[in-house]
Design a protein around this motif. Sequence first.
Motif, PDB file in Angstrom:
ATOM      1  N   PRO A  10       0.847  -1.198   0.000  1.00  0.00           N
ATOM      2  CA  PRO A  10       0.000   0.000   0.000  1.00  0.00           C
ATOM      3  C   PRO A  10       0.887   1.254   0.000  1.00  0.00           C
ATOM      4  CG  PRO A  10      -0.705  -1.524   1.695  1.00  0.00           C
ATOM      5  CD  PRO A  10       0.553  -2.074   1.114  1.00  0.00           C
ATOM      6  N   ILE A  11       0.368   2.314  -0.607  1.00  0.00           N
ATOM      7  CA  ILE A  11       1.182   3.518  -0.752  1.00  0.00           C
ATOM      8  C   ILE A  11       1.573   4.114   0.593  1.00  0.00           C
ATOM      9  CG2 ILE A  11       1.132   5.885  -1.613  1.00  0.00           C
ATOM     10  CD1 ILE A  11      -0.649   4.669  -3.890  1.00  0.00           C
ATOM     11  N   TYR A  12       0.641   4.109   1.560  1.00  0.00           N
ATOM     12  CA  TYR A  12       0.998   4.723   2.834  1.00  0.00           C
ATOM     13  C   TYR A  12       2.139   3.969   3.509  1.00  0.00           C
ATOM     14  CZ  TYR A  12      -1.650   1.190   5.469  1.00  0.00           C
ATOM     15  OH  TYR A  12      -2.098   0.011   6.014  1.00  0.00           O
ATOM     16  N   TYR A  38       1.110  17.430   3.189  1.00  0.00           N
ATOM     17  CA  TYR A  38       0.885  18.132   1.921  1.00  0.00           C
ATOM     18  C   TYR A  38       2.133  18.108   1.049  1.00  0.00           C
ATOM     19  CZ  TYR A  38      -3.167  19.487   4.534  1.00  0.00           C
ATOM     20  OH  TYR A  38      -4.295  19.430   5.276  1.00  0.00           O
ATOM     21  N   ALA A  41       2.391  14.682  -0.302  1.00  0.00           N
ATOM     22  CA  ALA A  41       1.385  14.489  -1.345  1.00  0.00           C
ATOM     23  C   ALA A  41       1.870  15.081  -2.662  1.00  0.00           C
ATOM     24  CB  ALA A  41       0.065  15.127  -0.928  1.00  0.00           C
ATOM     25  N   ASP A  42       2.462  16.264  -2.579  1.00  0.00           N
ATOM     26  CA  ASP A  42       2.971  16.934  -3.772  1.00  0.00           C
ATOM     27  C   ASP A  42       4.170  16.168  -4.353  1.00  0.00           C
ATOM     28  OD1 ASP A  42       3.196  18.799  -5.758  1.00  0.00           O
ATOM     29  OD2 ASP A  42       4.282  20.250  -4.553  1.00  0.00           O
ATOM     30  N   ASN A  45       2.810  12.712  -5.612  1.00  0.00           N
ATOM     31  CA  ASN A  45       1.582  12.739  -6.396  1.00  0.00           C
ATOM     32  C   ASN A  45       0.520  11.800  -5.815  1.00  0.00           C
ATOM     33  OD1 ASN A  45       0.310  14.001  -8.542  1.00  0.00           O
ATOM     34  ND2 ASN A  45       0.633  12.267  -9.921  1.00  0.00           N
ATOM     35  N   ILE A  46       0.288  11.948  -4.523  1.00  0.00           N
ATOM     36  CA  ILE A  46      -0.710  11.116  -3.853  1.00  0.00           C
ATOM     37  C   ILE A  46      -1.660  11.993  -3.047  1.00  0.00           C
ATOM     38  CG2 ILE A  46       0.772   9.076  -3.652  1.00  0.00           C
ATOM     39  CD1 ILE A  46       1.391   9.950  -0.787  1.00  0.00           C
ATOM     40  N   ASN A  47      -2.763  11.408  -2.642  1.00  0.00           N
ATOM     41  CA  ASN A  47      -3.721  12.143  -1.821  1.00  0.00           C
ATOM     42  C   ASN A  47      -3.113  12.449  -0.446  1.00  0.00           C
ATOM     43  OD1 ASN A  47      -6.113  12.316   0.166  1.00  0.00           O
ATOM     44  ND2 ASN A  47      -7.040  12.538  -1.831  1.00  0.00           N
ATOM     45  N   PRO A  48      -3.326  13.679   0.059  1.00  0.00           N
ATOM     46  CA  PRO A  48      -2.732  14.026   1.356  1.00  0.00           C
ATOM     47  C   PRO A  48      -3.201  13.121   2.501  1.00  0.00           C
ATOM     48  CG  PRO A  48      -4.239  15.740   0.573  1.00  0.00           C
ATOM     49  CD  PRO A  48      -4.004  14.814  -0.566  1.00  0.00           C
ATOM     50  N   ALA A  49      -4.409  12.561   2.379  1.00  0.00           N
ATOM     51  CA  ALA A  49      -4.896  11.660   3.440  1.00  0.00           C
ATOM     52  C   ALA A  49      -4.054  10.386   3.478  1.00  0.00           C
ATOM     53  CB  ALA A  49      -6.371  11.323   3.207  1.00  0.00           C
ATOM     54  N   LYS A  53      -1.704   9.104   6.557  1.00  0.00           N
ATOM     55  CA  LYS A  53      -1.794   7.763   7.122  1.00  0.00           C
ATOM     56  C   LYS A  53      -0.385   7.171   7.350  1.00  0.00           C
ATOM     57  CE  LYS A  53      -4.579   3.634   6.589  1.00  0.00           C
ATOM     58  NZ  LYS A  53      -5.409   2.817   5.720  1.00  0.00           N
TER      59      LYS A  53
ATOM     60  N   ARG B 169      -2.457  15.566 -12.227  1.00  0.00           N
ATOM     61  CA  ARG B 169      -1.469  16.332 -11.481  1.00  0.00           C
ATOM     62  C   ARG B 169      -2.004  17.729 -11.151  1.00  0.00           C
ATOM     63  NH1 ARG B 169       2.268  16.020  -7.826  1.00  0.00           N
ATOM     64  NH2 ARG B 169       3.902  17.551  -7.989  1.00  0.00           N
ATOM     65  N   LEU B 172      -4.637  17.521  -8.423  1.00  0.00           N
ATOM     66  CA  LEU B 172      -4.069  17.328  -7.092  1.00  0.00           C
ATOM     67  C   LEU B 172      -3.410  18.605  -6.576  1.00  0.00           C
ATOM     68  CD1 LEU B 172      -3.360  15.370  -4.731  1.00  0.00           C
ATOM     69  CD2 LEU B 172      -1.155  15.056  -5.859  1.00  0.00           C
ATOM     70  N   GLU B 194      -4.309   7.038  -6.970  1.00  0.00           N
ATOM     71  CA  GLU B 194      -3.347   7.552  -5.996  1.00  0.00           C
ATOM     72  C   GLU B 194      -3.695   8.935  -5.482  1.00  0.00           C
ATOM     73  OE1 GLU B 194       0.461   7.013  -7.780  1.00  0.00           O
ATOM     74  OE2 GLU B 194       0.222   4.840  -7.719  1.00  0.00           O
ATOM     75  N   ILE B 195      -4.396   9.731  -6.291  1.00  0.00           N
ATOM     76  CA  ILE B 195      -4.710  11.070  -5.816  1.00  0.00           C
ATOM     77  C   ILE B 195      -6.058  11.107  -5.086  1.00  0.00           C
ATOM     78  CG2 ILE B 195      -3.347  12.111  -7.675  1.00  0.00           C
ATOM     79  CD1 ILE B 195      -6.043  13.098  -8.848  1.00  0.00           C
TER      80      ILE B 195
END
Lengths: 127, 302
Positions: A10-12, A38, A41-42, A45-49, A53, B169, B172, B194-195
């Motif tokens: 998993p990504i987290y 944040y 995430a930047d 390139n993933i969701n900040p949530a 986690k 991108r 996000l 992923e985003i």
Amino acid sequence: MILETDGIKPIYVQISEWIENEILNGNLQKDEKVYSQYKLADMYNINPATAAKGLTRLANEGILYDKRGLGKFVASEAKAIITEKRKNQTVKQLLHDLVLEAKQLGMSEDEIHERLKEVWRVENGRD
Amino acid sequence: MDVIKCEDVTKTYRRRKALDQVSFSIGENKLVGLVGRNGAGKTTLMKVLAGMLRESSGRVEVFSRRPFNDLTVSANSIFIDDEMNFPPTMTLVELLQEGRRFYQNWDHELAMKLFEYFNLPSKARHQDLSKGMQSTFNMIIGLCARCPLTIFDEPTTGMDSVVRQDFYRALLKDYLAHPRTILVSTHYLNEMEEILEEVVLLDKGQLVLQMPIDELNEFTIRLSGKKDVLERWIQGKEVLLTKETGHDDQSVILKNSFSAEERQEMKRSGVHVSSVSASDACIYATSPKGGVDHVFDRSEDK
């Protein structure tokens, strides 16, 4: 605990392992501030949530600590905790997989010991 | 706080139920993916949320208001799809300038920068653009309007894969800088998972599941190995897909209800355990039993 060999991690988990590596190789020192959710995430390139986690996971294990309003920082025992955890989980899992594969191939315990020593020599000679 | 709240929402077109007792909610500032096969009810749900369609029964709340014909919901939300109508006489740049007048939070600098980055012809009119470029232009409007509720219905229709990656991108980055509630329907979950923070899966008008993306990645599991060995593990479980992979060999997909120890034990007994991606999990959770193979299967002993 997540079994590494079940497939893609998993990504987290990948995020938290990346931060662990940064701590192990000294890029992140104790009491240093860790990237925010944040920023992570930047960067990835993933969701900040998802990033949060990964950070929370490290905080729960005592590797990071919270400073209210300021973010997460590297705990002084971080290195020791990570090393111990990896011995008990990652290395243990790899050994299990190794033995399983060896058994399937009909290898003996002695043969595995020999091979391990050989690899150990090669890898140490490299450094 | 929940920005979206649905309770038993049903939408009927003549006799067909496009939405069938859908209940779910979405918290503030989440970036959520809406997935499902063609005809699952995604567009209908989004149009109901945007206040463009009236629900037949049930309760819909957006910003704690009933969205249909509601001015507050309308002022605070934007719905982007590939059937957007723009005045045919206006050029693209004129349309962007109108966006500025229309939306309170409009970021015109970003709009113009994206417009240039994607090489859109400033003097062209919307109807002259290719499908992919229309989608790109619509996406710019959806992003730059910065509405507290932003709804994208299949925003990447016609876009090539480079533009799609740029869109994910951009989405996000803008979301990180200006958090807001964003709902995106997509057939490319594997490209944008992923985003996303959460996924809502619809099938035949009903809600199949709603869960955080990383849970969905571990929701189902693939086991393969000898039939008799597998049997022990899958007994009494709901198997989503079974595939014959050779003489006596089988590969099955099922809900992942196994502990780490059990998975270790499986491996010991010769079962190969592998993960199933979120997008594949959605496919298996909504495809007819046996898949298309079943259609071609003419054997009598089914």
